[in-house]
Design a protein around this motif. Structure first.
Motif, PDB file in Angstrom:
ATOM      1  N   GLY B 224       1.133  -1.271   0.001  1.00  0.00           N
ATOM      2  CA  GLY B 224      -0.154  -0.097   0.449  1.00  0.00           C
ATOM      3  C   GLY B 224       1.134   1.149   0.283  1.00  0.00           C
ATOM      4  O   GLY B 224       2.356   1.263  -0.200  1.00  0.00           O
ATOM      5  N   TYR B 225       0.478   2.391   0.523  1.00  0.00           N
ATOM      6  CA  TYR B 225       1.067   3.830   0.091  1.00  0.00           C
ATOM      7  C   TYR B 225       0.462   4.421   0.991  1.00  0.00           C
ATOM      8  O   TYR B 225      -1.031   4.374   2.016  1.00  0.00           O
ATOM      9  CB  TYR B 225       0.770   4.119  -0.934  1.00  0.00           C
ATOM     10  CG  TYR B 225      -0.768   4.306  -1.652  1.00  0.00           C
ATOM     11  CD1 TYR B 225      -1.629   5.001  -1.246  1.00  0.00           C
ATOM     12  CD2 TYR B 225      -1.387   3.390  -2.271  1.00  0.00           C
ATOM     13  CE1 TYR B 225      -3.370   5.341  -1.668  1.00  0.00           C
ATOM     14  CE2 TYR B 225      -2.597   3.678  -1.997  1.00  0.00           C
ATOM     15  CZ  TYR B 225      -3.085   3.554  -2.362  1.00  0.00           C
ATOM     16  OH  TYR B 225      -4.668   3.474  -2.297  1.00  0.00           O
ATOM     17  N   VAL B 226       0.574   5.952   1.532  1.00  0.00           N
ATOM     18  CA  VAL B 226       0.646   6.541   2.442  1.00  0.00           C
ATOM     19  C   VAL B 226      -1.658   6.747   2.326  1.00  0.00           C
ATOM     20  O   VAL B 226      -1.850   6.558   1.069  1.00  0.00           O
ATOM     21  CB  VAL B 226       0.622   8.121   2.046  1.00  0.00           C
ATOM     22  CG1 VAL B 226       0.752   8.662   0.392  1.00  0.00           C
ATOM     23  CG2 VAL B 226       0.563   9.154   3.346  1.00  0.00           C
ATOM     24  N   GLY B 227      -1.535   6.931   3.792  1.00  0.00           N
ATOM     25  CA  GLY B 227      -3.255   6.875   3.480  1.00  0.00           C
ATOM     26  C   GLY B 227      -3.585   4.758   3.915  1.00  0.00           C
ATOM     27  O   GLY B 227      -4.458   5.369   4.727  1.00  0.00           O
ATOM     28  N   ASN B 228      -3.138   4.352   3.095  1.00  0.00           N
ATOM     29  CA  ASN B 228      -3.618   3.462   2.964  1.00  0.00           C
ATOM     30  C   ASN B 228      -2.732   2.103   3.534  1.00  0.00           C
ATOM     31  O   ASN B 228      -2.339   1.414   2.072  1.00  0.00           O
ATOM     32  CB  ASN B 228      -4.137   3.569   1.861  1.00  0.00           C
ATOM     33  CG  ASN B 228      -4.675   4.545   1.633  1.00  0.00           C
ATOM     34  OD1 ASN B 228      -5.900   4.355   1.859  1.00  0.00           O
ATOM     35  ND2 ASN B 228      -5.620   5.471   0.954  1.00  0.00           N
ATOM     36  N   VAL B 614      -6.931  -5.208 -22.337  1.00  0.00           N
ATOM     37  CA  VAL B 614      -5.201  -4.411 -21.907  1.00  0.00           C
ATOM     38  C   VAL B 614      -5.145  -4.311 -20.879  1.00  0.00           C
ATOM     39  O   VAL B 614      -5.911  -4.531 -19.865  1.00  0.00           O
ATOM     40  CB  VAL B 614      -6.034  -3.190 -22.765  1.00  0.00           C
ATOM     41  CG1 VAL B 614      -6.449  -3.058 -24.708  1.00  0.00           C
ATOM     42  CG2 VAL B 614      -7.570  -2.584 -21.578  1.00  0.00           C
ATOM     43  N   ALA B 615      -4.073  -3.796 -20.800  1.00  0.00           N
ATOM     44  CA  ALA B 615      -3.705  -3.359 -19.001  1.00  0.00           C
ATOM     45  C   ALA B 615      -4.047  -2.180 -18.844  1.00  0.00           C
ATOM     46  O   ALA B 615      -4.318  -1.024 -19.955  1.00  0.00           O
ATOM     47  CB  ALA B 615      -2.254  -3.623 -19.437  1.00  0.00           C
ATOM     48  N   GLU B 616      -4.634  -2.351 -17.296  1.00  0.00           N
ATOM     49  CA  GLU B 616      -5.143  -1.088 -17.011  1.00  0.00           C
ATOM     50  C   GLU B 616      -3.872  -0.706 -15.645  1.00  0.00           C
ATOM     51  O   GLU B 616      -3.808  -1.422 -14.680  1.00  0.00           O
ATOM     52  CB  GLU B 616      -6.421  -1.174 -16.289  1.00  0.00           C
ATOM     53  CG  GLU B 616      -6.984  -1.480 -17.862  1.00  0.00           C
ATOM     54  CD  GLU B 616      -8.850  -1.523 -16.818  1.00  0.00           C
ATOM     55  OE1 GLU B 616      -9.525  -2.263 -16.094  1.00  0.00           O
ATOM     56  OE2 GLU B 616      -9.171  -1.755 -18.289  1.00  0.00           O
ATOM     57  N   VAL B 617      -3.797   0.238 -15.567  1.00  0.00           N
ATOM     58  CA  VAL B 617      -3.074   0.886 -13.674  1.00  0.00           C
ATOM     59  C   VAL B 617      -3.459   1.370 -13.134  1.00  0.00           C
ATOM     60  O   VAL B 617      -4.964   1.921 -13.602  1.00  0.00           O
ATOM     61  CB  VAL B 617      -2.675   2.248 -14.489  1.00  0.00           C
ATOM     62  CG1 VAL B 617      -1.755   2.914 -13.365  1.00  0.00           C
ATOM     63  CG2 VAL B 617      -1.862   2.164 -15.336  1.00  0.00           C
ATOM     64  N   ILE B 618      -4.222   0.685 -12.027  1.00  0.00           N
ATOM     65  CA  ILE B 618      -4.342   1.676 -10.430  1.00  0.00           C
ATOM     66  C   ILE B 618      -3.627   2.527  -9.781  1.00  0.00           C
ATOM     67  O   ILE B 618      -2.931   2.404  -9.597  1.00  0.00           O
ATOM     68  CB  ILE B 618      -4.849   0.012  -9.961  1.00  0.00           C
ATOM     69  CG1 ILE B 618      -5.285  -1.229 -10.235  1.00  0.00           C
ATOM     70  CG2 ILE B 618      -5.946   0.553  -8.274  1.00  0.00           C
ATOM     71  CD1 ILE B 618      -5.525  -2.372  -9.285  1.00  0.00           C
ATOM     72  N   THR B 619      -4.272   3.421 -10.275  1.00  0.00           N
ATOM     73  CA  THR B 619      -4.204   4.742 -10.245  1.00  0.00           C
ATOM     74  C   THR B 619      -3.566   4.969  -9.101  1.00  0.00           C
ATOM     75  O   THR B 619      -2.557   5.383  -8.744  1.00  0.00           O
ATOM     76  CB  THR B 619      -4.917   6.400 -10.262  1.00  0.00           C
ATOM     77  OG1 THR B 619      -5.391   5.773 -11.878  1.00  0.00           O
ATOM     78  CG2 THR B 619      -4.206   7.273 -10.584  1.00  0.00           C
ATOM     79  N   ALA B 620      -4.720   4.156  -7.462  1.00  0.00           N
ATOM     80  CA  ALA B 620      -3.918   4.547  -5.878  1.00  0.00           C
ATOM     81  C   ALA B 620      -2.904   4.115  -5.259  1.00  0.00           C
ATOM     82  O   ALA B 620      -2.443   3.566  -5.042  1.00  0.00           O
ATOM     83  CB  ALA B 620      -5.689   4.543  -5.518  1.00  0.00           C
ATOM     84  N   ALA B 621      -2.968   2.910  -6.661  1.00  0.00           N
ATOM     85  CA  ALA B 621      -1.936   1.588  -6.485  1.00  0.00           C
ATOM     86  C   ALA B 621      -0.498   2.521  -6.644  1.00  0.00           C
ATOM     87  O   ALA B 621       0.721   1.225  -6.217  1.00  0.00           O
ATOM     88  CB  ALA B 621      -1.822   0.453  -6.341  1.00  0.00           C
TER      89      ALA B 621
END
Lengths: 291, 657, 324, 156
Positions: B224-228, B614-621
């Motif tokens: 995860g990342y900041v806040g999560n 297609v590939a997709e970016v999970i922006t939050a991750a």
């Protein structure tokens, strides 16, 4: 096995016993020592402080001869010779200026040295090339019960620590454990300084150091001190009467080259090991060893 | 597209930049560059008037791209981007040219520095036309915080956060919280009893409804990342049901394995196989040492502990549990390890009796310790002379170059304790420099001098057992050059205390890696900025406190714990947090679905959409590393803020001069 | 001459496959005949350079130029045809990106001649005879074009209107392009924007490839003669270097459908300026091993990276040629 | 200034480790040659071999790539990708006739200001010893020569 061998100056004077016993010991182990042609003094430890480049050149001349003789290893017995020659190697490898200057000096006498001759202490060869297992096979007179104080001195593993721990060397301990001797493994003074050349310039200081070493040996109950350097050996052995005079003590501890005692364990004739040439009588040691 | 109007601001930074770079020359040169409509120099661009220059030009001259040539963007990029934003310009249309850290401070020659500054600036002038307006990404924040490490730092941070009503998970790898401080007897310079001031906090943390104590647990994985953050914690099996165990210690009485060296007592005391590390442990629960327990080793045992246990809490079948937690921030307070002096063979630690470490002395002098607080030798007698050797494994190029900061002071404390218990005993402090830098410390030093402690300035050379005089017979002898007297001394001592330095925990590097930040050269956790962000790490949302960052005393540790708690609170007290928009995105019209980006993404932030192919970016991750951009064979993923065209333009700009 | 549109095709530094490919359009070639007068096509009809030189500028409506610019003759004709053509198409890989002949940019012209006329082990040339650019015979002087050190693409030589990659361009793509051009020439439809790559499909070769693609983690590289590749699975995942991810679609993935890895002849996809560097990055990025040292070792085991990643694109790459 | 060859260098620095390491060299006022212009990316794994070729094409004499030490990457293993691309890139550049050493990969942590100083100094000297690369210039002569040759060789 065959090694090119550098006896060093002391071997022709006070250290005759070291040279003789080293040769005899290695012969017993089936290793031939071939003496380096036309070797010269290594320059010893003090010349570095006087004229550094000259001292490297002097040391390197020996290595150049070794290279010329087609060897890439040189067996050395004296701790000081060992450190001096290895130091020349190291400085030449690390500093191109030193390398060039030494090349220039060697060139002037028609020699050249590439820096590839490895300087090996005889203990390194015993432990790592011959190996304790092989050594133990040759032991014919076990030194059972003999209290041995292993004295390494300053330059055995310092500063390089090439084949043993810098601060706490143990190779000599292990060698004599293999002979069945009762090694004083916690010999507190094993790497303390014997006073070295100070015996000639500041005798009081050197005697103090020797005194402490001898006390440590006696405290450990040593029957014999074994040394790996001609200077250590002579200071500890020949200066015992002076120590006694200065400190009011009564030391009379036999001091031997480790190669002498190891030679005895391998059944080499004491004469061949030049044990009779020792200053402090080794009769007690000889008596303690079963025939 | 409106035409590019670039404004260049060149900061003098006092003489920091202007002392090396010919600012007037570079500014004049910049004014001539394509797209540059205004080029100014100013003494301190970060000051309000400096920022106002930018704002005015944006508003009055219609400047739509800005480059500030000044310090490192790490320092003031947020400042200037905020200024741009205040003036109505998208902050990502502002770039910094680092002409201080990367130029004026590192270049000897003034002409060379000036030329390099031009090249650095030109790279940014070329880049700017390719910059796009970006909007920070806003992500929700989980209000819970995890504190890793239950020493004084972790306890303090947890209590502070709990007081604000936040949920706190306090993870401790030992069976009890308390850390090193719980082992200490007194604390310098006030001589409060460590237990008296620590145990109330320990028990408060244990009872706090907002704090979930995860003792005997270790963090295994952080994602995860900041806040999560998503954290996996392994709760090690105690083989005791902590819900039913009352901590009555009846099992300890019953256990037949009685001679296990106690970790808490530094091996000087013994414990049983089922044990409670110390009487004030929190949580006060028994733990079975699986390596010592006969039953768990598969040997025969009548299991008297089970018989003794009233609530039937012993459970030999218990397994480790791996628990998942979601938190918004993490505070690292994993502490230090005492440097093991064994390698320093000249001090004979482990070879000669009565040569002990400082932590061992803490336990010996502690009333609840193995000797009941009596300062005694191994044979039970009181020492007549004690030597305390400073800087063992500290300030030493062979081991640790750093100063451990607390050793001088705890050594003084030892002297005091010895003098207090044994007034007749001679105490020698062998020091290199006496560092009494804290509040009340110098006064404490002076007090000890008055108490008759011998201070010898010199690093001990050796600890030996060779006696040269009747006085030395049967004792230890410390050899030292007294550099004030200019003589070599032999100090006979019955006990030698090695004031060992503080070392980073052995697993500090791997732990830091798990959490995604780094270690300094000396092995302690690396702070984000040594002065301005000493409790932050490079990973947003992860804070550090206490000795894991660098050796420090208890007051500093507690202060830092508070700062870390405030840092975490400032984050988790908000419903959302803005994260940098320099993330990757994939144009589905261009993606061929080859899976390469999916394979290389370190954060599994790219997923393959089977339906669309297609590939997709999970922006939050997405954390914005840009690895996918470089890896894709057809440059389909693009990273905002680091577009190929922007990088190419920087190269062109740098090479154009 | 009729009032039909004027068509030219030229064969510069290339193998001739492009010419065959045009003929392979089958009955579509009749459309060419129906709409065009062939005014220059050395492989198909007997025209001389002097005929072309005599045309007015812009006389030729459509010129398909295949082959790279390798020597002075290629360059002269390229410039001549540019002058005489309304629409000049770089036709095929060699004209577009240098193609296979572009790999000659790893050596100088002299090194190539030395290899061919001096060092070749199967050579019998005791007198060390090299071809001469000028040679006097009783009938007069014979001349050969001057061979350059560096192979150039058509666009590096003259202004080019369209690029049509492929080694050779696929016949169905040629047919499609001819339709577009004819329609446009008749004024019934637009021409593509100048500079466009035509005769290709969107996305990359992988998009057309029917093999199943999953996550890619390569622990060793293999060549297809070393094992029997799984016919359903992505070749790259099986350790075969397949240029698909860094190659423009358009060929219909014909190679991979028969078990051969893509070699990249359709050139870099849109948005990529250097096909070889890009593919190198892709391949090295999916190497998987526990340590960076092992990753480095596996990545470095790719033999002949230039020949592999720049098989068709060296002359058009950022560096264009080996250092002289 | 002496008239010795001054290499023109590009240094790609990852934001978390090497860029901060370079900052630290600055904060500590460690001096090194001014030849390299740093370009920041978030991760060394963002650096595409294309960027390196581009730098050479634009006239760089050498390119440094600096990232976090393996295991210290802010993006877990982004630098592993760099570790894979670099040797293959080196191999390719060798085929292209570039002297070994024009591209250099170094791991420089945020705490290694001294290492950064050392690396840049050494790299600058290394490239100085190799001499100018001068890419791009090598094409100029031939086009002029080809004009000449064209006229000569093709019978009109």
């Amino acid at each position: 096995m065959r090694y090119l061998y550098y006896p060093g100056c002391s071997a022709e004077a006070t250290g005759k016993g070291y040279d003789a016993s080293a040769r005899a010991l290695m012969e017993k182990l089936g290793v031939s020592l071939v003496e380096l042609d036309d070797w010269n003094c290594c320059g010893a430890t003090s010349y570095f402080s006087v004229r550094e480049l000259d001292s490297f050149a002097i040391a390197a001349r020996n290595l150049a001869i070794a290279q010329q003789m087609g060897d890439d290893e040189l067996c050395v017995i004296c701790n000081a010779c060992y450190t001096t020659l290895a130091k020349a190697n190291r400085y030449m490898a690390e500093d191109p200026k030193v390398f060039a200057a030494v090349q220039g000096a060697l060139g002037a006498v028609g020699r050249t040295y590439d820096g590839n001759v490895k300087v090996r202490h005889i203990m390194d060869i015993l432990i790592n090339d011959i190996g304790l297992e092989e050594f133990e096979k040759h032991v014919t007179r076990r030194l059972t019960g003999l209290k041995v104080a292993p004295y390494y001195g300053c330059q055995f593993s310092r500063p390089m620590g090439a084949f043993d721990d810098v601060q706490m060397p143990t190779t000599m301990d292990r060698l004599f454990e293999a002979t069945g001797a009762d090694v004083i493994t916690d010999f507190d003074a094993k790497t303390d300084c014997c006073g070295g050349m100070m015996m000639l310039t500041r005798e009081d200081a050197a005697l103090r150091l020797c005194h402490e070493l001898l006390v440590a040996a006696r405290q450990g109950g040593a029957d014999v001190i074994v040394a790996a350097c001609p200077l250590c050996e002579i200071n500890l052995e020949a200066y015992q009467p002076r120590v006694n005079k200065f400190f009011g003590t009564d030391f009379d501890i036999p001091v031997m080259y480790f190669t002498q005692l190891a030679g005895l364990a391998l059944g080499v004739d004491p004469k061949q090991l030049a044990i009779d040439k020792q200053v402090v009588s080794c009769a007690s040691v000889l008596a303690a060893i079963p025939a | 597209m409106p035409e590019d109007k670039i404004a260049v601001y060149f900061c003098h930074c006092g003489s920091n930049i202007a002392g090396k770079v010919d600012v007037e020359k570079v500014t004049a040169w910049a004014a001539e560059q394509p797209n540059v409509v205004v080029s100014r120099e100013y003494k301190y661009m970060c000051s309000d008037p400096g920022q106002d220059l930018i704002k005015e030009d944006i508003q009055k001259l219609g400047v739509n791209r800005v480059v500030v040539a000044a310090c490192s963007p790490t320092m003031h990029e947020p400042t200037f981007r905020k200024a741009a934003s205040d003036a109505g310009l998208n902050p990502y249309l502002l770039q910094m040219a680092n002409v201080r850290e990367h130029c004026s401070w590192v270049t000897e020659d003034k002409d060379e520095a000036t030329e390099k500054a031009k090249r650095i600036l030109n790279a940014q002038i070329h880049r700017l036309p390719f910059n796009e307006a970006l909007d920070p990404i806003e992500v929700p924040v989980n209000p819970a915080v995890m504190v890793v490490g239950g020493g004084i730092a972790g306890i303090e941070a947890a209590l502070k956060l709990s007081a604000t009503g936040k949920k706190v998970y306090l993870v401790e790898k030992q069976p009890s919280i308390g850390g090193h401080m719980a082992m200490f007897d007194k604390t310098f310079p006030t001589l409060d009893c460590a237990a008296c001031i620590l145990t109330p906090k320990m028990s408060a943390a244990g009872k706090d409804p907002n704090i979930e104590l995860l003792a005997y647990s270790e963090v295994e994985e952080v994602d995860g990342y900041v806040g999560n953050f998503k954290v996996k914690v392994r709760k090690k099996a105690r083989y005791v049901n902590t819900d039913t165990c009352t901590g009555c210690a009846a099992c300890l009485e019953a256990c037949v394995v009685r001679k296990v060296p106690s970790e808490f007592d530094q091996g000087l005391g013994k414990r049983t196989a089922i044990y409670i590390p110390f009487p004030q442990a929190v949580p006060l629960r028994a733990t079975i040492d699986a390596e010592k327990c006969l039953t768990l080793k598969g040997k025969k045992c009548k299991q008297p502990c089970t018989t003794a246990c009233g609530p039937q809490a012993i459970d030999f079948e218990q397994q480790d549990e791996v628990l998942d937690f979601e938190v918004g921030a993490i505070i690292m307070a994993t502490g230090f390890e005492l440097w093991d002096p064994t390698p320093e063979t000249r001090y004979s630690y482990g070879q000669l009796d009565n040569v002990i470490t400082s932590l061992e002395f803490e336990r010996i002098s502690n009333a609840s310790g193995p000797t009941g607080g009596h300062i005694v030798l191994k044979n039970g007698e009181a020492p007549k002379s004690v030597a305390i050797l400073h800087c063992v494994g500290s300030r030493d190029e062979n081991y640790q170059e750093h100063c451990s900061r607390v050793c001088c002071m705890y050594s003084l404390k030892f002297s005091h304790l010895i003098k207090e218990h044994l007034p007749e005993t001679e105490v020698y402090e062998l020091y290199i420099d006496m560092r009494a830098y804290g509040k009340g410390y110098e006064e404490f030093y002076k007090r000890l001098m008055d108490e008759g402690v011998h201070f010898v300035r010199g690093r001990a050379a050796e600890v030996s057992s060779v006696a040269l005089s009747p006085e030395e017979e049967g004792r230890l002898v410390v050899k030292v050059e007294d550099t004030l007297l200019g003589i070599v001394r032999r100090i006979p001592a019955d006990m030698v205390i090695l004031s060992s330095g503080l070392a980073p925990a052995k697993d500090a590097k791997s732990v830091a890696q798990t959490f995604g930040f780094g270690c300094s050269a000396n092995g302690f956790y690396l702070e984000r900025h040594p002065k301005l962000e000493p409790v932050s790490t490079v990973t947003d949302g992860i804070f550090i406190a206490g000795c894991c960052q660098y050796p420090k005393d208890i007051p500093d540790t507690v202060a830092q714990a508070g700062a870390a708690a405030a840092g975490a609170l400032a984050l988790v007290d908000n419903p959302t947090v803005k994260v940098e928009p320099t993330v990757s995105y994939i144009d589905p019209e261009k993606c061929c679905g080859c899976h390469i980006c999916v394979s290389v993404c370190p954060h599994t932030a790219i997923q393959y959409n089977e339906e669309k192919g297609v590939a997709e970016v999970i922006t939050a991750a997405c954390k914005g590393c840009g690895v996918c951009v470089a890896a894709c064979g057809s440059n389909v993923p693009q990273q905002a803020g680091y577009l190929d065209d922007q990088i190419f333009a920087e190269i062109e700009g740098a090479m154009a001069l | 001459m009729t009032d039909k549109f004027k068509f030219a095709m030229y064969w510069a530094g290339s193998c001739g496959g492009c010419e065959i490919s045009v003929l392979e359009t089958g009955t579509k070639i009749l459309d060419v005949d129906a709409n065009f007068d062939v005014v220059f096509w050395p492989a198909a009809a007997d025209f001389k350079y002097k005929d072309v030189e005599a045309y007015d500028d812009g006389f030729i409506d459509l010129c398909l130029f295949n082959g790279c610019v390798r020597n002075s003759e290629n360059e002269y004709i390229a410039k001549l045809l540019r002058q005489k053509s309304k629409v000049l198409v770089a036709f095929g890989s060699c004209a577009t990106t240098g193609g296979i002949p572009g790999l000659a940019n790893l050596a100088s012209a002299q090194e190539i001649k030395d290899l061919v006329y001096r060092d070749n082990p199967s050579l019998d040339n005791p007198d060390g005879v090299y071809p001469q650019e000028h040679y006097a015979v009783p009938e007069g002087e014979l001349d050969l074009p001057h061979m350059y050190d560096t192979v150039k693409t058509l666009a590096q030589t003259v202004d080019v209107d369209y690029f049509m990659p492929g080694c050779p361009p696929e016949s169905h793509q040629i047919a499609g392009v001819l339709d577009v051009v004819i329609t446009a020439l008749k004024g019934e439809g637009p021409l593509p924007a100048k500079g466009a790559t035509i005769g290709v499909a969107p996305k990359t070769c992988c998009d057309e490839c029917k093999r199943v693609k999953e996550e890619k983690k390569i622990s060793s590289f293999r060549r297809i003669w070393e094992f029997l590749p799984d016919p359903e699975k992505c070749l790259l995942e099986q350790g075969v270097i397949c240029m698909g991810p860094a190659t423009q679609a358009g060929c219909g993935a014909r190679c991979t459908s028969v078990g051969m890895p893509c070699r990249g002849c359709y050139g870099a996809p849109e948005g990529v300026i250097d096909q070889g560097a890009k593919m190198l990055s892709t391949v090295a990025s999916i190497v998987d091993a526990p340590t960076p040292e092992e990753i480095a070792e596996i990545a470095a085991s790719v033999p002949d990276p230039v020949g592999t990643f720049y098989r068709f694109g060296l002359a058009d790459s950022l560096l264009r040629r080996a250092k002289v | 200034m002496s008239d010795q060859f001054e290499p023109r260098l590009i240094g790609f620095l990852c934001r978390w480790c090497s860029y901060n390491g370079a900052d630290l060299a600055g904060t500590a006022r460690l001096k090194y040659p001014p030849n390299m212009v740093p370009i920041k990316t978030n991760c060394s794994g963002r650096i595409d071999p294309t960027h390196i070729l581009k730098a050479f094409k634009e006239g760089a004499d050498g390119v440094l790539i600096a990232g976090c030490h393996p295991g210290d990457c802010h993006y877990i293993n982004g630098n592993y990708r760099t570790a894979g691309r670099y040797p293959l890139m080196e191999k390719l550049l060798e085929q292209m006739g570039l002297e070994h050493g024009r591209v250099r990969l170094e791991w420089v942590s945020a705490a290694e200001g001294e290492k950064f100083q050392h690396v840049v100094t050494e790299f600058t000297e290394q490239i100085r010893a190799l001499g100018p690369l001068g890419w791009g210039e090598q094409f100029h002569d031939e086009s002029a020569e080809s004009e000449e040759a064209t006229k000569e060789a093709v019978p009109v």
